[in-house]
Design a protein around this motif. Structure first.
Motif, PDB file in Angstrom:
ATOM      1  N   ILE A  32     -64.066  59.816 -42.605  1.00 61.41           N
ATOM      2  CA  ILE A  32     -62.988  58.808 -42.688  1.00 61.41           C
ATOM      3  C   ILE A  32     -61.817  59.243 -41.792  1.00 61.41           C
ATOM      4  O   ILE A  32     -61.229  58.423 -41.074  1.00 61.41           O
ATOM      5  CB  ILE A  32     -62.514  58.626 -44.156  1.00 61.41           C
ATOM      6  CG1 ILE A  32     -63.669  58.133 -45.045  1.00 61.41           C
ATOM      7  CG2 ILE A  32     -61.290  57.730 -44.254  1.00 61.41           C
ATOM      8  CD1 ILE A  32     -63.999  56.677 -44.960  1.00 61.41           C
ATOM      9  N   ASN A  92     -60.263  57.200 -38.670  1.00 63.15           N
ATOM     10  CA  ASN A  92     -58.841  56.842 -38.642  1.00 63.15           C
ATOM     11  C   ASN A  92     -58.149  57.306 -37.362  1.00 63.15           C
ATOM     12  O   ASN A  92     -57.105  56.782 -36.980  1.00 63.15           O
ATOM     13  CB  ASN A  92     -58.126  57.394 -39.880  1.00 63.15           C
ATOM     14  CG  ASN A  92     -58.216  56.454 -41.074  1.00 63.15           C
ATOM     15  OD1 ASN A  92     -57.267  55.755 -41.397  1.00 63.15           O
ATOM     16  ND2 ASN A  92     -59.377  56.409 -41.716  1.00 63.15           N
ATOM     17  N   VAL A 140     -62.315  50.275 -42.040  1.00 60.82           N
ATOM     18  CA  VAL A 140     -63.574  50.955 -42.373  1.00 60.82           C
ATOM     19  C   VAL A 140     -64.119  50.240 -43.604  1.00 60.82           C
ATOM     20  O   VAL A 140     -63.387  49.996 -44.569  1.00 60.82           O
ATOM     21  CB  VAL A 140     -63.366  52.452 -42.686  1.00 60.82           C
ATOM     22  CG1 VAL A 140     -64.677  53.092 -43.157  1.00 60.82           C
ATOM     23  CG2 VAL A 140     -62.818  53.192 -41.471  1.00 60.82           C
ATOM     24  N   ARG A 141     -65.386  49.861 -43.542  1.00 63.56           N
ATOM     25  CA  ARG A 141     -66.041  49.222 -44.689  1.00 63.56           C
ATOM     26  C   ARG A 141     -67.226  50.108 -45.081  1.00 63.56           C
ATOM     27  O   ARG A 141     -67.930  50.598 -44.215  1.00 63.56           O
ATOM     28  CB  ARG A 141     -66.518  47.831 -44.271  1.00 63.56           C
ATOM     29  CG  ARG A 141     -67.075  47.032 -45.409  1.00 63.56           C
ATOM     30  CD  ARG A 141     -67.881  45.788 -45.072  1.00 63.56           C
ATOM     31  NE  ARG A 141     -67.582  44.996 -43.898  1.00 63.56           N
ATOM     32  CZ  ARG A 141     -68.306  43.905 -43.564  1.00 63.56           C
ATOM     33  NH1 ARG A 141     -69.306  43.499 -44.324  1.00 63.56           N
ATOM     34  NH2 ARG A 141     -68.022  43.233 -42.469  1.00 63.56           N
ATOM     35  N   ILE A 142     -67.434  50.272 -46.383  1.00 61.16           N
ATOM     36  CA  ILE A 142     -68.543  51.111 -46.851  1.00 61.16           C
ATOM     37  C   ILE A 142     -69.482  50.277 -47.709  1.00 61.16           C
ATOM     38  O   ILE A 142     -69.069  49.716 -48.720  1.00 61.16           O
ATOM     39  CB  ILE A 142     -68.033  52.317 -47.661  1.00 61.16           C
ATOM     40  CG1 ILE A 142     -67.051  53.135 -46.813  1.00 61.16           C
ATOM     41  CG2 ILE A 142     -69.199  53.188 -48.133  1.00 61.16           C
ATOM     42  CD1 ILE A 142     -66.538  54.385 -47.492  1.00 61.16           C
ATOM     43  N   LEU A 197     -61.945  58.820 -49.700  1.00 61.53           N
ATOM     44  CA  LEU A 197     -62.184  57.485 -49.144  1.00 61.53           C
ATOM     45  C   LEU A 197     -60.916  56.864 -48.563  1.00 61.53           C
ATOM     46  O   LEU A 197     -60.986  55.957 -47.735  1.00 61.53           O
ATOM     47  CB  LEU A 197     -62.736  56.564 -50.244  1.00 61.53           C
ATOM     48  CG  LEU A 197     -64.141  56.912 -50.733  1.00 61.53           C
ATOM     49  CD1 LEU A 197     -64.463  56.137 -52.000  1.00 61.53           C
ATOM     50  CD2 LEU A 197     -65.177  56.626 -49.660  1.00 61.53           C
ATOM     51  N   LYS A 198     -59.769  57.322 -49.012  1.00 56.12           N
ATOM     52  CA  LYS A 198     -58.509  56.705 -48.570  1.00 56.12           C
ATOM     53  C   LYS A 198     -58.165  57.163 -47.171  1.00 56.12           C
ATOM     54  O   LYS A 198     -57.990  58.345 -46.916  1.00 56.12           O
ATOM     55  CB  LYS A 198     -57.375  57.066 -49.531  1.00 56.12           C
ATOM     56  CG  LYS A 198     -57.467  56.311 -50.841  1.00 56.12           C
ATOM     57  CD  LYS A 198     -56.108  56.114 -51.477  1.00 56.12           C
ATOM     58  CE  LYS A 198     -55.370  54.943 -50.847  1.00 56.12           C
ATOM     59  NZ  LYS A 198     -54.248  54.458 -51.655  1.00 56.12           N
ATOM     60  N   GLY A 199     -58.074  56.197 -46.253  1.00 53.43           N
ATOM     61  CA  GLY A 199     -57.740  56.540 -44.883  1.00 53.43           C
ATOM     62  C   GLY A 199     -56.248  56.775 -44.731  1.00 53.43           C
ATOM     63  O   GLY A 199     -55.442  56.169 -45.440  1.00 53.43           O
ATOM     64  N   THR A 247     -59.750  51.281 -46.254  1.00 48.67           N
ATOM     65  CA  THR A 247     -61.184  51.372 -46.512  1.00 48.67           C
ATOM     66  C   THR A 247     -61.518  50.303 -47.538  1.00 48.67           C
ATOM     67  O   THR A 247     -60.918  50.269 -48.617  1.00 48.67           O
ATOM     68  CB  THR A 247     -61.547  52.754 -47.095  1.00 48.67           C
ATOM     69  OG1 THR A 247     -61.116  53.770 -46.192  1.00 48.67           O
ATOM     70  CG2 THR A 247     -63.053  52.884 -47.317  1.00 48.67           C
ATOM     71  N   LEU A 272     -58.368  50.678 -53.176  1.00 46.22           N
ATOM     72  CA  LEU A 272     -59.513  50.385 -52.311  1.00 46.22           C
ATOM     73  C   LEU A 272     -60.079  49.019 -52.715  1.00 46.22           C
ATOM     74  O   LEU A 272     -60.672  48.884 -53.788  1.00 46.22           O
ATOM     75  CB  LEU A 272     -60.581  51.477 -52.468  1.00 46.22           C
ATOM     76  CG  LEU A 272     -60.094  52.873 -52.064  1.00 46.22           C
ATOM     77  CD1 LEU A 272     -60.868  53.962 -52.778  1.00 46.22           C
ATOM     78  CD2 LEU A 272     -60.196  53.060 -50.556  1.00 46.22           C
TER      79      LEU A 272
END
Ligand SMILES: *Cc1c(COP(=O)(O)O)cnc(C)c1O
Ligand code: SF4
Length: 352
Positions: free
Chosen positions: A169, A173, A181-183, A203-205, A210, A238
């Motif tokens: 991530i 960034n 960003v998509r997961i 997960l947090k950019g 995200t 998120l």
């Protein structure tokens, strides 16, 4: 769910393990060994716990327990049903649409869905990208400034450790032209304990958001542990969407779809796509017709909250992209003149 058998403590990967835990009948073993030799099997403890083995049509069981019908491969079924292969400029990247790419850091999943559209590509033997390959994939993204979004998929990218996820991530960034960003993942449902504080932080950019696209097909998957895992992600800021696959005998009725989409919204996940079943090998018993899918969407419209309604889509075989398949409510009736159909099927003129 009432349980009268031993709860597994680890992922079940062999038909024999499934039989030992009472999830499949022992006399089905020879055929299911054949299935497992062709398509990977994995059922996490969290999902085994949500299967009622007394129900041969259990909607969670049908998604993960191998079935002898998978040996029936139809001529129209394809090894690469959505055509990723021709759009792979470097290993791990699929670049089909102008502004977004798929990045597949891993090819393994915590569970193996029996209808998976990438079932020939995913499995425990399939390797993750090594550091040099990941660097080459990131260099491709950095070198193509029209790319605005990176979609992490696979396999299931959430099987990465929090440390590796955080590193990936952070590297995304740092690419200035990226905005998102998509997961794509099933982990919050199939292995909710993985969504711990470390994973949420990873997960947090630092710069760009995200978004999480959860793959979920039936309300029975969504128990208290799953809702809590989703809550940890949403509470951390998120945003979450869901994609659902339309599956024959499993969720192809209005009551089940309604309850499933409401359960997702209640968990703060917006249903985004309802996928028509892909032409993956050995999945004919899961596919509905397009006419059936359209009729279901038509019934939902009007009767069920608008935020509970995903867009029904087909990924056109051969890599031609996703398109909506839903009902068209509009017909042209001259210059700037239209007939609009309401949810009950009554027709109304409209000028403009
Ligand atoms: C599905 C898909 C996407 C994402 O499409 P959206 O409509 O934005 O969800 C991107 N790239 C490829 C190759 C895909 O198959
Ligand atoms: S989690 Fe996704 S990629 Fe993995 S088996 Fe299921 S559908 Fe396929």
């Amino acid at each position: 769910m009432p349980r009268d058998r031993l709860s597994p403590t680890r992922t079940l990967r062999r038909p024999q393990d499934l039989a030992d835990h009472g999830l499949i009948a022992p006399d089905a073993l020879p055929a299911l060994e054949q299935v497992a030799a062709q398509f990977a099997v994995a059922v996490t403890p969290a999902m085994a716990d949500r299967i009622n083995p007394a129900d041969v049509n259990d909607p969670v069981g049908r998604q993960f327990l191998p079935d002898a019908r998978e040996l029936d491969i139809q001529p129209a079924e394809l090894a690469d049903p959505i055509g990723d292969e021709p759009f792979t400029p470097v290993k791990g990247i699929t670049h089909r649409y102008h502004d977004r790419v798929l990045l597949k850091p891993v090819h393994a999943c915590p569970v193996y869905c029996r209808f998976c559209f990438r079932r020939e590509m995913v499995g425990p033997g399939s390797e993750a990208l090594d550091e040099a390959e990941l660097e080459a994939a990131l260099a491709y993204i950095a070198g193509n400034p029209q790319i605005w979004e990176v979609i992490l998929t696979g396999g299931d990218p959430m099987i990465l450790s929090p440390r590796r996820m955080g590193d990936l991530i952070a590297r995304l960034n740092a690419i200035p032209h990226l905005g998102l960003v998509r997961i794509h993942t099933r982990v919050p449902v199939v292995d909710p304990d993985r969504i711990d504080a470390e994973m949420v932080a990873a997960l947090k950019g630092a710069r760009i958001p995200t978004w999480i696209m959860l793959h979920s097909n039936h309300w029975q998957e969504l128990g208290p542990d799953q809702v809590a895992a989703i809550g940890r992600l949403v509470d951390a800021g998120l945003p979450m969407l869901a994609q659902t696959v339309l599956l024959r005998g499993l969720n192809d009725d209005v009551a089940t779809l309604t309850r499933t989409f409401r359960a997702l919204i209640s968990a703060r996940v917006k249903p985004h796509y309802l996928h028509h079943g892909d032409l993956a090998k050995g999945t004919a018993h899961f596919r509905t017709s397009i006419a059936e899918g359209r009729a279901l969407m038509r019934e939902l419209r009007g009767d069920v909250s608008g935020i509970c309604q995903p867009t029904y889509v087909l990924d056109i075989p051969g890599g031609h992209g996703k398109v909506p398949l839903g009902q068209d409510y509009l017909t042209q009736d001259g210059d700037d003149a239209w007939i609009v159909e309401d949810p009950r099927g009554q027709r109304h003129p409209y000028k403009g």
